[in-house]
Design a protein around this motif. Structure first.
Motif, short mmCIF file in Angstrom:
data_model
loop_
_atom_site.label_atom_id
_atom_site.label_comp_id
_atom_site.label_asym_id
_atom_site.label_seq_id
_atom_site.Cartn_x
_atom_site.Cartn_y
_atom_site.Cartn_z
N LYS A 100 -3.73 2.05 6.61
CA LYS A 100 -4.75 1.02 5.89
C LYS A 100 -5.94 1.69 5.00
N ALA A 101 -6.78 2.56 5.95
CA ALA A 101 -7.82 3.07 5.03
C ALA A 101 -7.63 4.06 4.03
N SER A 169 2.01 11.73 2.05
CA SER A 169 2.40 12.00 0.79
C SER A 169 2.78 10.22 0.43
N MET A 170 3.13 9.65 1.22
CA MET A 170 3.54 8.14 0.82
C MET A 170 2.34 7.48 0.18
N CYS A 171 1.08 7.85 1.19
CA CYS A 171 -0.10 6.97 0.98
C CYS A 171 -0.51 7.35 -0.68
N LYS A 186 -4.61 -5.54 -2.43
CA LYS A 186 -4.97 -4.23 -1.52
C LYS A 186 -4.50 -4.53 -0.06
N GLU A 187 -5.01 -5.63 0.26
CA GLU A 187 -4.73 -5.72 1.88
C GLU A 187 -3.01 -5.87 2.26
N ALA A 188 -2.53 -6.46 1.45
CA ALA A 188 -1.00 -6.67 1.54
C ALA A 188 -0.53 -5.10 1.55
N LEU A 189 -0.61 -4.74 0.31
CA LEU A 189 -0.18 -3.30 0.29
C LEU A 189 -0.52 -2.22 1.45
N ALA A 190 -1.83 -2.45 1.91
CA ALA A 190 -2.18 -1.34 2.87
C ALA A 190 -1.11 -1.99 4.42
N ARG A 195 3.27 -0.46 8.25
CA ARG A 195 4.63 -0.78 8.57
C ARG A 195 5.70 0.34 8.44
N TYR A 196 5.74 0.65 7.06
CA TYR A 196 6.42 1.86 6.61
C TYR A 196 6.31 3.02 7.68
#
Length: 207
Positions: A100-101, A169-171, A186-190, A195-196
């Protein structure tokens, strides 16, 4: 891209107006034209200073790129390490907060994150070595969390090293497609990417 200054939050107030303006203009130019396409004259014009004065601060484009990536890596490392430190002892919680960070950094500094993955190939020698060391320090945080989770049977994955690389890499890849006007905050994406990451480690997700 975000409408905010591309380097806002990466440069302290003590950095000085001209230096900050130069770095801001350089990042904007590299983000728009790429390292090869942008010129020192473009940077000077964007910063509202003369070309000769620009060279008083940075002797080359490589010095500019290296400084921008150093600042970006420092900010990313600070955010990630702080989030992990405050997350407690459970590896899953630590990994979730680390992701998330990282995602939060990419959203807040999309131009810097994009330049970091697309233009680092133009750095050589000591400049490149320093940036790579800083980048590896961030990945090492994920590697340590995953190693702890595997050792404690929290993460069933048989591929901890590959998982750490793929999570990072995904982040970072979010910088190539994110749009502030998109459906996810942003929060939902994080949270989605956390979860991924946990799914990649073959961890059972609650809820």
């Amino acid at each position: 891209m975000n409408s905010r200054s591309p380097v806002a939050g990466l440069i302290s107030e003590s950095s000085g107006g001209t230096r900050a303006a130069i770095l801001n203009a350089a990042l904007a130019a590299f983000g728009e034209k790429g390292f090869n396409g942008a010129s020192m004259r473009d940077v000077a014009a964007g910063a509202g200073t003369s070309l000769s004065n620009l060279y008083n601060y940075f002797p080359s484009k490589s010095h500019l790129l290296a400084e921008l990536l150093r600042r970006a890596n420092d900010e990313l490392l600070h955010r990630t390490s702080t989030a992990v430190r405050d997350a407690g002892d459970d590896p899953a919680d630590r990994l979730r907060e680390a992701v998330k960070a990282y995602v939060g950094f990419v959203v807040d500094h999309q131009t810097a994150a994009l330049v970091a993955i697309s233009e680092i190939r133009y750095l050589h020698g000591e400049h490149r070595e320093r940036v790579v060391r800083a980048r590896d320090s961030t990945q090492a945080i994920f590697g340590e969390i995953i190693a702890d989770g595997v050792a404690g049977n929290r993460f069933p994955t048989p591929y901890p090293d590959g998982a750490a690389r793929n999570i990072v890499s995904m982040c970072s890849a979010i910088s190539t497609w994110y749009h502030p006007e998109g459906q996810l905050s942003k929060e939902a994406l994080a949270e989605q990417h956390a979860r991924y990451a946990l799914a990649l480690l073959e961890t059972r997700l609650d809820g």
